[in-house]
Write an enzyme that holds these catalytic residues in place. Structure first.
Site, PDB file in Angstrom:
ATOM      1  N   MET A 182       4.281   2.813  -8.150  1.00  0.00           N
ATOM      2  CA  MET A 182       4.528   4.028  -7.351  1.00  0.00           C
ATOM      3  C   MET A 182       5.693   4.747  -8.012  1.00  0.00           C
ATOM      4  O   MET A 182       6.797   4.842  -7.454  1.00  0.00           O
ATOM      5  CB  MET A 182       4.837   3.644  -5.891  1.00  0.00           C
ATOM      6  CG  MET A 182       3.595   3.228  -5.130  1.00  0.00           C
ATOM      7  SD  MET A 182       3.996   2.321  -3.626  1.00  0.00           S
ATOM      8  CE  MET A 182       4.123   0.674  -4.306  1.00  0.00           C
ATOM      9  N   HIS A 209       1.358  -2.480  -8.730  1.00  0.00           N
ATOM     10  CA  HIS A 209       1.107  -1.153  -8.152  1.00  0.00           C
ATOM     11  C   HIS A 209       2.305  -0.278  -8.471  1.00  0.00           C
ATOM     12  O   HIS A 209       3.380  -0.455  -7.901  1.00  0.00           O
ATOM     13  CB  HIS A 209       0.913  -1.342  -6.634  1.00  0.00           C
ATOM     14  CG  HIS A 209       0.698  -0.079  -5.880  1.00  0.00           C
ATOM     15  ND1 HIS A 209       0.739  -0.029  -4.495  1.00  0.00           N
ATOM     16  CD2 HIS A 209       0.425   1.188  -6.285  1.00  0.00           C
ATOM     17  CE1 HIS A 209       0.506   1.209  -4.096  1.00  0.00           C
ATOM     18  NE2 HIS A 209       0.318   1.963  -5.154  1.00  0.00           N
ATOM     19  N   ASP A 257       4.787  -4.384  -5.818  1.00  0.00           N
ATOM     20  CA  ASP A 257       4.990  -2.957  -5.546  1.00  0.00           C
ATOM     21  C   ASP A 257       6.240  -2.443  -6.244  1.00  0.00           C
ATOM     22  O   ASP A 257       7.351  -2.846  -5.908  1.00  0.00           O
ATOM     23  CB  ASP A 257       5.145  -2.738  -4.034  1.00  0.00           C
ATOM     24  CG  ASP A 257       3.826  -2.863  -3.305  1.00  0.00           C
ATOM     25  OD1 ASP A 257       2.881  -2.143  -3.664  1.00  0.00           O
ATOM     26  OD2 ASP A 257       3.743  -3.690  -2.370  1.00  0.00           O
ATOM     27  N   HIS A 290       0.389  -9.160  -5.205  1.00  0.00           N
ATOM     28  CA  HIS A 290       0.558  -7.705  -5.291  1.00  0.00           C
ATOM     29  C   HIS A 290       2.047  -7.392  -5.463  1.00  0.00           C
ATOM     30  O   HIS A 290       2.889  -7.835  -4.675  1.00  0.00           O
ATOM     31  CB  HIS A 290      -0.003  -7.065  -4.020  1.00  0.00           C
ATOM     32  CG  HIS A 290      -0.067  -5.578  -4.059  1.00  0.00           C
ATOM     33  ND1 HIS A 290      -1.048  -4.880  -4.725  1.00  0.00           N
ATOM     34  CD2 HIS A 290       0.732  -4.632  -3.499  1.00  0.00           C
ATOM     35  CE1 HIS A 290      -0.856  -3.574  -4.568  1.00  0.00           C
ATOM     36  NE2 HIS A 290       0.229  -3.399  -3.833  1.00  0.00           N
ATOM     37  N   SER A 320       1.395  -8.938  -0.550  1.00  0.00           N
ATOM     38  CA  SER A 320       2.386  -8.090  -1.203  1.00  0.00           C
ATOM     39  C   SER A 320       3.769  -8.722  -1.114  1.00  0.00           C
ATOM     40  O   SER A 320       4.300  -8.948  -0.020  1.00  0.00           O
ATOM     41  CB  SER A 320       2.418  -6.718  -0.549  1.00  0.00           C
ATOM     42  OG  SER A 320       3.553  -6.019  -1.036  1.00  0.00           O
ATOM     43  N   MET A 331       8.578   0.753  -6.905  1.00  0.00           N
ATOM     44  CA  MET A 331       8.911   2.090  -6.364  1.00  0.00           C
ATOM     45  C   MET A 331      10.168   2.617  -7.036  1.00  0.00           C
ATOM     46  O   MET A 331      11.135   1.868  -7.201  1.00  0.00           O
ATOM     47  CB  MET A 331       9.171   1.979  -4.859  1.00  0.00           C
ATOM     48  CG  MET A 331       8.032   1.364  -4.086  1.00  0.00           C
ATOM     49  SD  MET A 331       8.487   1.216  -2.351  1.00  0.00           S
ATOM     50  CE  MET A 331       7.042   0.370  -1.715  1.00  0.00           C
ATOM     51  N   ASP A 363      -4.544  -0.909   0.845  1.00  0.00           N
ATOM     52  CA  ASP A 363      -3.121  -1.220   0.780  1.00  0.00           C
ATOM     53  C   ASP A 363      -2.364  -0.528   1.911  1.00  0.00           C
ATOM     54  O   ASP A 363      -2.202   0.698   1.900  1.00  0.00           O
ATOM     55  CB  ASP A 363      -2.596  -0.768  -0.589  1.00  0.00           C
ATOM     56  CG  ASP A 363      -1.206  -1.294  -0.884  1.00  0.00           C
ATOM     57  OD1 ASP A 363      -0.654  -2.019  -0.041  1.00  0.00           O
ATOM     58  OD2 ASP A 363      -0.685  -0.986  -1.964  1.00  0.00           O
ATOM     59  N   MET A 412      -4.758   3.935  -0.454  1.00  0.00           N
ATOM     60  CA  MET A 412      -3.568   3.747   0.382  1.00  0.00           C
ATOM     61  C   MET A 412      -3.930   4.060   1.831  1.00  0.00           C
ATOM     62  O   MET A 412      -4.416   5.145   2.143  1.00  0.00           O
ATOM     63  CB  MET A 412      -2.436   4.673  -0.071  1.00  0.00           C
ATOM     64  CG  MET A 412      -1.768   4.294  -1.386  1.00  0.00           C
ATOM     65  SD  MET A 412      -1.067   2.621  -1.456  1.00  0.00           S
ATOM     66  CE  MET A 412      -0.008   2.602  -0.022  1.00  0.00           C
TER      67      MET A 412
HETATM   68  C1  DX5 Z   1       3.363   0.362   0.455  1.00  0.00           C
HETATM   69  C2  DX5 Z   1       2.963  -0.727  -0.511  1.00  0.00           C
HETATM   70  C3  DX5 Z   1       2.220  -1.831   0.120  1.00  0.00           C
HETATM   71  C4  DX5 Z   1       3.010  -2.580   1.166  1.00  0.00           C
HETATM   72  C5  DX5 Z   1       2.049  -2.963   2.261  1.00  0.00           C
HETATM   73  O1  DX5 Z   1       3.831   1.457  -0.228  1.00  0.00           O
HETATM   74  O2  DX5 Z   1       2.134  -0.193  -1.535  1.00  0.00           O
HETATM   75  O3  DX5 Z   1       1.689  -2.740  -0.846  1.00  0.00           O
HETATM   76  O4  DX5 Z   1       3.647  -3.713   0.676  1.00  0.00           O
HETATM   77  O5  DX5 Z   1       2.775  -3.464   3.307  1.00  0.00           O
HETATM   78  P1  DX5 Z   1       2.151  -3.798   4.732  1.00  0.00           P
HETATM   79  O6  DX5 Z   1       1.036  -4.782   4.521  1.00  0.00           O
HETATM   80  O7  DX5 Z   1       3.302  -4.348   5.473  1.00  0.00           O
HETATM   81  O8  DX5 Z   1       1.634  -2.492   5.298  1.00  0.00           O
HETATM   82 ZN    ZN Z   2       1.047  -1.653  -2.912  1.00  0.00          ZN
END
Ligand code: DX5
Ligand code: ZN
Length: 216
Positions: A68, A66, A35, A33, A8, A37, A175, A137
């Site tokens: 969010m 991903h 992310d 990956h 990620s 947000m 994840d 998750m």
């Molecule tokens: C969290 C993200 C993850 C995050 C995971 O909301 O969706 O992809 O980057 O991070 P680690 O591996 O540090 O838990």
């Molecule tokens: Zn993620």
């Protein structure tokens, strides 16, 4: 079987994104990956379309995006144009999930559905045949570096049984909180794809950690 590994970029050095993406290009990582947000669906803001586009310019591996975000249908085409190969939306963010999945497929992306830790996998029953991937998750979405929620192992087993029973071709992606200790147990439970952020990027040599995660 070797897991699919998706580091990620949330844990990358944003001031050196090109360097980190090129490191992942040379590593045994399979996907990158990404992310996204929005500060609405989750209580944090990461980065948006221009950064995704910049990552894509240097990436030689598929971008596993991903989302969010609330109302993800508003941005599917834009993320496709910014380089997404896979688009994963949250079940909790989509009252019209089936329609959103169809839109993702029409764009030519692989379609994923993510579920929060409290969401039962049984709620995926009527969408499972339409998707390529489930993101389970294993932390509450919004932040990297959180500790793994143990109940995830049970959810992996339940979901694997649903997929096998119906002879579907759906990948289980985990994840959050993936590390050297949780990874082998997740694979044993039936996970196919491991997302790892802080565990990979906090290491002195991330490529070594990636190689190790590929051989649990
Ligand atoms: C969290 C993200 C993850 C995050 C995971 O909301 O969706 O992809 O980057 O991070 P680690 O591996 O540090 O838990
Ligand atoms: Zn993620």
């Amino acid at each position: 079987m070797k897991p699919i590994l998706a580091p990620s970029l949330l844990a990358a050095d944003f001031a050196n994104l090109q360097r980190d993406v090129e490191m992942l290009n040379r590593s045994e990582a399979d996907w990158l990956h990404v992310d996204i947000m929005d500060g609405m669906f989750v209580p944090n803001i990461s980065f948006g379309l221009p950064v995704c586009q910049a990552i894509h310019r240097h990436a030689q591996k598929p971008l596993d995006v991903h989302l969010m975000i609330v109302q993800p249908e508003r941005y599917l085409a834009a993320f496709r144009a910014a380089g997404a190969a896979h688009l994963t939306v949250h079940l909790e963010a989509c009252p019209h999930l089936h329609s959103v999945i169809q839109q993702i497929k029409e764009l030519g992306c692989r379609a994923g559905v993510a579920v929060n830790p409290h969401t039962p996998v049984s709620l995926l029953d009527d969408i499972l045949a339409d998707i390529d991937l489930v993101n389970l998750m294993s932390v509450n979405p919004g932040f990297g570096g959180q500790s793994f929620i143990e109940h995830t192992y049970t959810k992996v087993r339940q979901l694997k049984a649903m997929i096998r029973e119906r002879k579907l071709d759906v990948l289980i992606e985990i994840d959050g909180g993936v590390n050297g200790e949780t990874a082998p147990r997740l694979l044993e439970a039936g996970a196919d794809v491991l997302v790892a952020g802080s565990y990979v990027f906090a290491a002195p040599d991330p490529a070594v950690v990636i190689a190790k995660l590929k051989r649990p």
